[in-house]
Design an enzyme around this catalytic site. Structure first.
Site, short mmCIF file in Angstrom:
data_model
loop_
_atom_site.label_atom_id
_atom_site.label_comp_id
_atom_site.label_asym_id
_atom_site.label_seq_id
_atom_site.Cartn_x
_atom_site.Cartn_y
_atom_site.Cartn_z
N ARG A 241 0.84 -1.20 0.00
CA ARG A 241 0.00 0.00 0.00
C ARG A 241 0.87 1.25 0.00
O ARG A 241 0.57 2.24 -0.66
CB ARG A 241 -0.95 -0.03 1.20
N LYS B 125 -2.92 6.49 1.86
CA LYS B 125 -2.75 6.93 3.25
C LYS B 125 -1.84 8.15 3.24
O LYS B 125 -0.72 8.16 3.77
CB LYS B 125 -2.19 5.79 4.11
N GLU C 49 -16.71 6.31 4.19
CA GLU C 49 -15.97 5.77 5.32
C GLU C 49 -16.44 6.37 6.62
O GLU C 49 -17.16 7.36 6.65
CB GLU C 49 -14.49 6.09 5.17
C1 LIG Z 1 -5.89 3.33 7.71
C2 LIG Z 1 -7.28 3.66 7.29
C3 LIG Z 1 -8.31 2.70 7.24
C4 LIG Z 1 -8.15 1.29 7.74
O1 LIG Z 1 -7.14 0.57 7.10
P1 LIG Z 1 -6.49 -0.70 7.80
O2 LIG Z 1 -5.46 -1.14 6.83
O3 LIG Z 1 -7.57 -1.69 7.98
O4 LIG Z 1 -5.94 -0.23 9.10
C5 LIG Z 1 -9.55 3.09 6.76
N1 LIG Z 1 -9.78 4.35 6.37
C6 LIG Z 1 -8.82 5.31 6.42
C7 LIG Z 1 -9.15 6.68 5.95
C8 LIG Z 1 -7.55 5.00 6.90
O5 LIG Z 1 -6.62 5.95 6.95
#
Ligand SMILES: *Cc1c(COP(=O)(O)O)cnc(C)c1O
Length: 338
Positions: free
Chosen positions: A82, A184, A220
């Site tokens: 990722r 991210k 989300e």
């Molecule tokens: C990190 C994150 C998630 C969850 O991702 P995981 O890999 O399951 O920890 C979901 N939404 C956002 C906006 C994030 O930054």
């Protein structure tokens, strides 16, 4: 475990540890050998790309101690991949995935005294990729830093697995359709602090963001992915402008394989969510958070009388047990740190 830490007092806050990792990539595009350093402040140019133009990404994963005292990571390769994908979007040199996994294991080994005892939480790893070279114009920085620091954190649900209360925000949006919502990217996060603060003042745990284009589909929940269940069907918003959560991906897999559910990644409208039997969200920190109620335009939907739904609980138990080697892992997701 020699460190002077009260394991019962841990929350999701930074506790200094012994060792952090740093590797630097110069304008030749090659990452140096990297080094393990004492945890502490770093020195950076005020003109660094990350400080001025937000050229930065982060990751998050946890190391857990199992009942028989092994230390394990969950799908670290996925975090590495990722970060690699995100690096393309933010115009940074990718950090090699195999090295990412090696560093994740080694940093845990070197800070093993900070991995909480079984059931007391986890060692949270925070890998970061930053443009640290000085740059004045809006352009990619001439130098990059990949860093990993760690901190012990407490269990997310200290007082048991309690459902959360959410509100659909019509005032704010998180990500544009073809923006950076799917990576991210550090710039995505400061903008969600004000909406979160506002809804928390009204008694909610977080807000649910809708898609920016139609304002109809659920995206989300703060920094967690959304799911709802209707009968034997598990629905979650399709990838696009949402963050591709590793917990999300894992939940979809075990719901299909272990519970025989029909799993659907599609646009999930507010109406779909309101018609569902159960709802929950997923992320590394909490794994799965049951949603007790959702308020939309002043109307409230309560799931399972405000209690944790039976399928939500099953998924939570299965995934948290799998992460601790207490449930079969046919996927090879769990990686032991030796
Ligand atoms: C990190 C994150 C998630 C969850 O991702 P995981 O890999 O399951 O920890 C979901 N939404 C956002 C906006 C994030 O930054």
């Amino acid at each position: 475990m020699s460190k002077n830490i009260n394991w019962d007092d841990l929350s999701f806050a930074i506790t200094p540890t012994d060792v952090m990792y740093r590797s630097v990539c110069g304008s030749d595009g090659n990452w140096d050998a990297g080094e393990y350093l004492p945890y502490g402040n770093i020195s950076i140019s005020p003109a660094a790309g990350v400080l001025n133009y937000g050229q930065g990404l982060f990751e998050g994963l946890k190391a857990l101690r199992t009942k028989d005292n092994k230390i394990v990571l969950f799908r670290p390769i996925e975090n590495g991949k990722r970060l690699e994908e995100g690096a393309k979007r933010i115009c940074m040199p990718p950090f090699p995935v195999d090295r990412f996994v090696e560093v994740a294991k080694e940093i845990v080994k070197r800070n093993a005294d900070y991995v909480p005892p079984y059931g007391k939480g986890s060692l949270y790893l925070r890998p970061c990729l930053w443009g640290t070279g000085a740059i004045l114009g809006v352009a990619p920085a001439p130098e990059y830093t990949f860093m990993v620091y760690v901190s012990p954190v407490g269990p997310y649900f200290k007082t048991g697995f309690k459902p959360i209360k959410l509100v659909v925000t019509r005032e704010f949006q998180r990500a544009a359709g073809r923006g950076t919502g799917n990576v991210k990217y550090i710039g995505n996060y400061a903008g969600t602090m004000y909406p979160a603060k506002k809804v928390k003042a009204d008694g909610y745990n977080e807000c649910i963001y809708l898609d920016a284009k139609n304002e109809k589909y659920i995206e989300e929940v703060g920094a967690a992915n959304f799911f709802c269940i209707k009968g034997n069907k598990l629905m979650t918003p399709a990838l696009g402008s949402i963050l591709p959560g590793i917990t999300r991906k894992s939940v979809l897999q075990i719901a299909k394989d272990k519970l025989g559910m029909e799993v659907v990644e599609c646009p999930v409208s507010v109406d779909d969510a309101l018609a569902a039997d159960e709802a929950f969200c997923s992320g590394t920190a909490a794994v799965i958070s049951s949603i007790g109620n959702i308020v939309v335009d002043g109307k409230e939907k309560v799931y399972c009388g405000g209690e944790v739904g039976p399928i939500t609980r099953k998924l939570y138990d299965m995934l948290t047990k799998l992460q601790l080697c207490e449930e079969s892992d046919p996927y090879g997701w769990v990686v032991e740190v030796k």
